[in-house]
Motif scaffolding. Structure first.
Motif, PDB file in Angstrom:
ATOM      1  N   ALA A   1       4.932 -12.533 -47.931  1.00 52.17           N
ATOM      2  CA  ALA A   1       5.502 -12.624 -49.300  1.00 52.17           C
ATOM      3  C   ALA A   1       5.927 -11.103 -49.512  1.00 52.17           C
ATOM      4  O   ALA A   1       5.791 -10.153 -49.083  1.00 52.17           O
ATOM      5  CB  ALA A   1       4.187 -12.614 -50.377  1.00 52.17           C
TER       6      ALA A   1
ATOM      7  N   GLY B   1       8.139 -15.950 -50.497  1.00 51.74           N
ATOM      8  CA  GLY B   1       6.846 -16.427 -50.156  1.00 51.74           C
ATOM      9  C   GLY B   1       5.789 -16.727 -51.067  1.00 51.74           C
ATOM     10  O   GLY B   1       6.365 -17.108 -52.330  1.00 51.74           O
TER      11      GLY B   1
ATOM     12  N   LEU C   1       8.199 -11.622 -57.685  1.00 55.60           N
ATOM     13  CA  LEU C   1       8.021 -12.447 -56.219  1.00 55.60           C
ATOM     14  C   LEU C   1       9.519 -12.569 -55.962  1.00 55.60           C
ATOM     15  O   LEU C   1      10.208 -13.832 -56.460  1.00 55.60           O
ATOM     16  CB  LEU C   1       7.062 -13.640 -56.460  1.00 55.60           C
ATOM     17  CG  LEU C   1       6.701 -14.181 -55.154  1.00 55.60           C
ATOM     18  CD1 LEU C   1       6.159 -13.495 -54.182  1.00 55.60           C
ATOM     19  CD2 LEU C   1       5.945 -15.614 -55.459  1.00 55.60           C
TER      20      LEU C   1
ATOM     21  N   ARG D   1      -3.728 -12.632 -45.253  1.00 59.41           N
ATOM     22  CA  ARG D   1      -3.212 -12.621 -46.409  1.00 59.41           C
ATOM     23  C   ARG D   1      -4.209 -11.163 -46.959  1.00 59.41           C
ATOM     24  O   ARG D   1      -5.130 -11.004 -46.536  1.00 59.41           O
ATOM     25  CB  ARG D   1      -3.316 -13.594 -47.487  1.00 59.41           C
ATOM     26  CG  ARG D   1      -4.749 -14.191 -47.633  1.00 59.41           C
ATOM     27  CD  ARG D   1      -4.784 -15.681 -48.141  1.00 59.41           C
ATOM     28  NE  ARG D   1      -5.986 -16.144 -48.494  1.00 59.41           N
ATOM     29  CZ  ARG D   1      -6.958 -16.264 -47.236  1.00 59.41           C
ATOM     30  NH1 ARG D   1      -6.605 -16.336 -46.216  1.00 59.41           N
ATOM     31  NH2 ARG D   1      -8.265 -16.846 -47.721  1.00 59.41           N
TER      32      ARG D   1
ATOM     33  N   THR E   1      10.514 -14.904 -60.748  1.00 59.91           N
ATOM     34  CA  THR E   1      11.321 -15.480 -59.262  1.00 59.91           C
ATOM     35  C   THR E   1      12.661 -15.304 -59.527  1.00 59.91           C
ATOM     36  O   THR E   1      12.951 -15.153 -60.752  1.00 59.91           O
ATOM     37  CB  THR E   1      10.645 -16.449 -58.824  1.00 59.91           C
ATOM     38  OG1 THR E   1      11.318 -17.673 -59.157  1.00 59.91           O
ATOM     39  CG2 THR E   1       9.250 -16.611 -58.606  1.00 59.91           C
TER      40      THR E   1
ATOM     41  N   ASP F   1       5.441 -20.395 -55.285  1.00 59.06           N
ATOM     42  CA  ASP F   1       5.899 -20.139 -53.922  1.00 59.06           C
ATOM     43  C   ASP F   1       7.624 -20.165 -54.080  1.00 59.06           C
ATOM     44  O   ASP F   1       8.214 -21.196 -54.669  1.00 59.06           O
ATOM     45  CB  ASP F   1       5.831 -21.357 -53.125  1.00 59.06           C
ATOM     46  CG  ASP F   1       6.202 -21.533 -51.702  1.00 59.06           C
ATOM     47  OD1 ASP F   1       6.408 -20.470 -51.077  1.00 59.06           O
ATOM     48  OD2 ASP F   1       6.227 -22.576 -51.079  1.00 59.06           O
TER      49      ASP F   1
ATOM     50  N   ILE G   1      -2.122 -12.480 -51.725  1.00 61.55           N
ATOM     51  CA  ILE G   1      -0.730 -12.433 -51.363  1.00 61.55           C
ATOM     52  C   ILE G   1      -0.493 -12.674 -49.907  1.00 61.55           C
ATOM     53  O   ILE G   1      -1.079 -12.219 -49.095  1.00 61.55           O
ATOM     54  CB  ILE G   1      -0.395 -11.129 -51.596  1.00 61.55           C
ATOM     55  CG1 ILE G   1      -0.721 -10.546 -52.980  1.00 61.55           C
ATOM     56  CG2 ILE G   1       1.201 -10.474 -51.263  1.00 61.55           C
ATOM     57  CD1 ILE G   1      -1.073  -9.207 -53.192  1.00 61.55           C
ATOM     58  N   GLU G   2       0.341 -13.961 -49.791  1.00 55.39           N
ATOM     59  CA  GLU G   2       0.684 -14.318 -48.425  1.00 55.39           C
ATOM     60  C   GLU G   2       1.211 -13.072 -47.546  1.00 55.39           C
ATOM     61  O   GLU G   2       1.977 -12.396 -48.200  1.00 55.39           O
ATOM     62  CB  GLU G   2       1.657 -15.490 -48.563  1.00 55.39           C
ATOM     63  CG  GLU G   2       1.903 -16.211 -47.420  1.00 55.39           C
ATOM     64  CD  GLU G   2       2.748 -17.383 -47.684  1.00 55.39           C
ATOM     65  OE1 GLU G   2       2.583 -18.327 -47.288  1.00 55.39           O
ATOM     66  OE2 GLU G   2       3.713 -17.288 -48.160  1.00 55.39           O
TER      67      GLU G   2
ATOM     68  N   VAL H   1       2.151 -16.623 -53.615  1.00 55.18           N
ATOM     69  CA  VAL H   1       0.980 -15.783 -54.214  1.00 55.18           C
ATOM     70  C   VAL H   1       0.120 -16.762 -54.999  1.00 55.18           C
ATOM     71  O   VAL H   1       0.606 -17.593 -55.755  1.00 55.18           O
ATOM     72  CB  VAL H   1       1.507 -14.560 -55.247  1.00 55.18           C
ATOM     73  CG1 VAL H   1       0.553 -13.742 -55.953  1.00 55.18           C
ATOM     74  CG2 VAL H   1       2.592 -13.766 -54.368  1.00 55.18           C
TER      75      VAL H   1
END
Length: 169
Positions: free
Chosen positions: A58, A75, A72, A41, A92, A107, A54-55, A77
């Motif tokens: 993502a 993924g 987002l 990440r 999102t 997520d 941050i994955e 964060v």
């Protein structure tokens, strides 16, 4: 708030977007980025009181609308926000999570958004007409889809641990 808004505008102007597997080539002023492994990440630390983990998969961008926002798409964060400092919103496809000075994870999958609060409080607003705002506290989570939101509730240890493990915690 002004410092964070300037940071978001700077990111937007220089075109920093984080698609899957993308390494950040430019670091905004007052912020530094590092890589973490196990799991992989990016970690963005900013002087004005925000840390973003941050994955690697993502899909996230920084935007500047009416208020400072992170967009987002997919993924997860993990955010750590110092109380009284920056107050970003995470938008999102299903909800908006507004920071109250806390540590939490957002997520996003194709069908829903999950918000889990580790510490502090987060308000979650499902997108759509007349959707009520939910206040999510430490140890609680909420799932939001295009059909609406679940009740805020304490997440089981297994679900919370699985999500936190995606950030090496």
């Amino acid at each position: 708030m002004m410092i964070f808004a300037r940071f978001v505008v700077a990111l937007f102007l220089i075109g920093i977007v984080l698609p899957p597997g993308f390494a950040i080539a430019q670091v905004p002023p007052n912020c530094e980025i590092t890589k973490a492994d196990d799991p992989e990440r990016d970690i963005l630390r900013c002087a004005f009181g925000i840390i973003l983990e941050i994955e690697a998969v993502a899909e996230m961008a920084f935007t500047d609308g009416d208020e400072a926002e992170l967009d987002l798409k997919n993924g997860a964060v993990l955010l750590e926000v110092t109380p009284g400092e920056a107050r970003p919103q995470i938008r999102t496809p299903h909800a908006i999570a507004a920071v109250r000075g806390t540590v939490f994870v957002v997520d996003v999958s194709e069908t829903s958004t999950a918000v889990f609060v580790v510490q502090g409080e987060v308000s979650v607003s499902p997108l759509g007409a007349e959707a009520p705002v939910a206040l999510v506290r430490a140890g609680e989570g909420i799932d939001v889809s295009s059909q609406g939101a679940s009740e805020v509730g304490v997440w089981g240890e297994e679900r919370a641990a699985a999500l936190m493990a995606r950030f090496g915690r």
